[in-house]
Design a protein around this motif. Structure first.
Motif, PDB file in Angstrom:
ATOM      1  N   TYR A 111      14.613  24.387   1.460  1.00  0.00           N
ATOM      2  CA  TYR A 111      13.664  24.479   2.569  1.00  0.00           C
ATOM      3  C   TYR A 111      12.334  23.798   2.251  1.00  0.00           C
ATOM      4  N   ASN A 112      11.885  23.860   0.992  1.00  0.00           N
ATOM      5  CA  ASN A 112      10.611  23.213   0.660  1.00  0.00           C
ATOM      6  C   ASN A 112      10.683  21.701   0.902  1.00  0.00           C
ATOM      7  N   LYS A 113      11.868  21.096   0.694  1.00  0.00           N
ATOM      8  CA  LYS A 113      12.033  19.673   0.989  1.00  0.00           C
ATOM      9  C   LYS A 113      11.982  19.421   2.496  1.00  0.00           C
ATOM     10  N   TYR A 114      12.521  20.358   3.244  1.00  0.00           N
ATOM     11  CA  TYR A 114      12.500  20.268   4.709  1.00  0.00           C
ATOM     12  C   TYR A 114      11.053  20.253   5.209  1.00  0.00           C
ATOM     13  N   VAL A 115      10.224  21.123   4.616  1.00  0.00           N
ATOM     14  CA  VAL A 115       8.806  21.175   4.978  1.00  0.00           C
ATOM     15  C   VAL A 115       8.114  19.859   4.611  1.00  0.00           C
ATOM     16  N   GLU A 116       8.419  19.330   3.425  1.00  0.00           N
ATOM     17  CA  GLU A 116       7.812  18.058   3.012  1.00  0.00           C
ATOM     18  C   GLU A 116       8.197  16.930   3.963  1.00  0.00           C
ATOM     19  N   GLU A 117       9.440  16.937   4.431  1.00  0.00           N
ATOM     20  CA  GLU A 117       9.851  15.923   5.405  1.00  0.00           C
ATOM     21  C   GLU A 117       9.072  16.064   6.713  1.00  0.00           C
ATOM     22  N   GLU A 166       0.859  -1.184   0.000  1.00  0.00           N
ATOM     23  CA  GLU A 166       0.000   0.000   0.000  1.00  0.00           C
ATOM     24  C   GLU A 166       0.894   1.233   0.000  1.00  0.00           C
ATOM     25  N   LEU A 167       0.896   1.954  -1.114  1.00  0.00           N
ATOM     26  CA  LEU A 167       1.715   3.162  -1.218  1.00  0.00           C
ATOM     27  C   LEU A 167       0.961   4.348  -0.635  1.00  0.00           C
ATOM     28  N   ILE A 168       1.610   5.042   0.276  1.00  0.00           N
ATOM     29  CA  ILE A 168       1.059   6.266   0.854  1.00  0.00           C
ATOM     30  C   ILE A 168       1.930   7.413   0.349  1.00  0.00           C
ATOM     31  N   TYR A 169       1.345   8.309  -0.420  1.00  0.00           N
ATOM     32  CA  TYR A 169       2.139   9.404  -0.972  1.00  0.00           C
ATOM     33  C   TYR A 169       2.169  10.568   0.009  1.00  0.00           C
ATOM     34  N   ASN A 170       3.336  11.170   0.108  1.00  0.00           N
ATOM     35  CA  ASN A 170       3.499  12.275   1.041  1.00  0.00           C
ATOM     36  C   ASN A 170       2.784  13.518   0.538  1.00  0.00           C
ATOM     37  N   ASP A 171       2.341  14.353   1.478  1.00  0.00           N
ATOM     38  CA  ASP A 171       1.755  15.640   1.124  1.00  0.00           C
ATOM     39  C   ASP A 171       2.854  16.556   0.598  1.00  0.00           C
ATOM     40  N   LYS A 172       2.506  17.336  -0.410  1.00  0.00           N
ATOM     41  CA  LYS A 172       3.446  18.337  -0.909  1.00  0.00           C
ATOM     42  C   LYS A 172       3.267  19.622  -0.101  1.00  0.00           C
ATOM     43  N   GLN A 173       3.455  20.760  -0.710  1.00  0.00           N
ATOM     44  CA  GLN A 173       3.460  22.005   0.049  1.00  0.00           C
ATOM     45  C   GLN A 173       2.064  22.346   0.580  1.00  0.00           C
ATOM     46  N   PRO A 174       1.973  22.788   1.849  1.00  0.00           N
ATOM     47  CA  PRO A 174       0.676  23.113   2.449  1.00  0.00           C
ATOM     48  C   PRO A 174       0.159  24.467   1.979  1.00  0.00           C
TER      49      PRO A 174
END
Length: 355
Positions: free
Chosen positions: A66-72, A31-39
């Motif tokens: 920084y956008n990758k940091y937020v995604e993490e 089951e793949l759960i995709y991460n949320d991108k930018q809020p």
């Protein structure tokens, strides 16, 4: 098994190209759960108050923005809610930083997997912080050279799982358009040896009058870029912002893929061209031999333009056409058997279940 995927889609890749397409071929029990991108901006302001003071790009290295940091951060919170078995960073070079600081706050049952795509020389040149990778339970590399390099930093955690290709989409043409010209194709941007390519084009145009070059390049070349020198020629066709079907057509109608490289691990263009049974001229470097046996491609030494000219001379002779086609068909068969996305995804599945 649940896998939370932090993927990094690359803008100029289509629906069938690129590493992240492999995940489409995982077995159904994943089951793949995709991460949320930018809020949204309201939530972003709240997140920024917490995260921005802690962000340190010099610690995580270049390309971790920084956008990758937020995604993490979003992925970390999703992991606490969804409790996946595995969190996979599909491009760990630019998407792994925050997790290296908060690994101890995750349940121990969650395993971290990262895939890296750049050769060891890139890590040395950029001085990228390898310590961020030590939070991983498994590191996937795309060449044996990279495995040897990273084994010393992460003993018993490094796995060579090759890149793959969609061999159901990238197929030879059922028929080829007749032409009196020899169609040479160049595809891509990253780690291409543009200076060598341009020098060889100069030599080829001075020697032959029946070669056409199709260049698939995602940008408008700047005047300082080596490709800009080709503006002097009328036998150059430029392609960018093209569809998957247009790219496939270029592979299918070409007579050769000429792709000099500075370095390489797994290379999309080489895999896609070979899957279309297109003869391939490329540089002996990095992980090329992990994917393509010397006897099935036309491998050239770095900076040896004369060797490239000799290979073109061989390919242009009509009496060699049958042998060239047989060699390319054998290469295509090898890819379908060993590097199809389904085959590679099965290997990834086995790695997940072994953790």
């Amino acid at each position: 098994m649940k896998v939370l995927l932090l993927n990094s889609s690359i803008q100029h890749f289509g629906r069938y190209s690129g590493y992240d397409r492999m995940f489409d071929f995982l077995k159904k029990d994943i089951e793949l759960i995709y991460n949320d991108k930018q809020p949204g901006w309201v939530r972003r302001k709240l997140i920024n108050r917490k995260l921005w003071p802690t962000y340190n790009q010099s610690k995580y290295g270049p390309y971790h923005f920084y956008n990758k940091y937020v995604e993490e951060y979003l992925a970390f919170n999703k992991a606490l809610r969804r409790n996946p078995d595995v969190i996979h960073f599909s491009f760990a070079e630019d998407s792994l930083g925050y997790f290296s600081d908060v690994r101890s706050k995750l349940p121990g049952t969650i395993k971290l997997v990262g895939s890296i795509h750049q050769p060891p020389s890139w890590w040395k040149m950029t001085n990228k912080n390898i310590q961020t990778l030590k939070c991983l339970d498994a590191l996937i590399v795309l060449s044996r050279e990279a495995k040897k390099y990273f084994d010393s930093y992460l003993p018993d955690k490094v796995h060579f799982l090759p890149h793959g290709v969609n061999t159901e989409f990238f197929v030879p043409a059922s028929s080829k358009e007749s032409s009196s010209t020899f169609n040479c194709l160049f595809v891509g941007n990253w780690l291409r040896d543009f200076a060598f390519f341009v020098e060889t084009v100069h030599r080829l145009n001075a020697t032959y009058s029946n070669i056409v070059f199709n260049i698939v390049y995602p940008h408008q070349p700047e005047p300082t870029h080596p490709l800009f020198q080709l503006i002097r020629y009328d036998n150059i066709n430029w392609h960018r912002n093209i569809s998957d079907e247009q790219l496939l057509h270029l592979y299918q109608q070409a007579d050769v893929l000429f792709l000099p490289l500075l370095n390489s691990t797994g290379n999309n263009a080489l895999l896609e061209a070979a899957s279309c049974c297109l003869p391939v001229i490329t540089t002996q470097c990095g992980g090329v031999n992990d994917y393509f046996p010397d006897e099935l491609i036309y491998a050239i030494k770095k900076n040896d333009v004369q060797e490239a000219m000799d290979i073109f001379g061989y390919l242009l002779r009509p009496e060699n056409k049958g042998h060239i086609a047989a060699k390319s068909e054998q290469l295509g068969k090898l890819l379908r058997e060993k590097l199809d996305f389904k085959v590679v995804a099965d290997k990834l599945h086995s790695l997940y279940t072994s953790l």
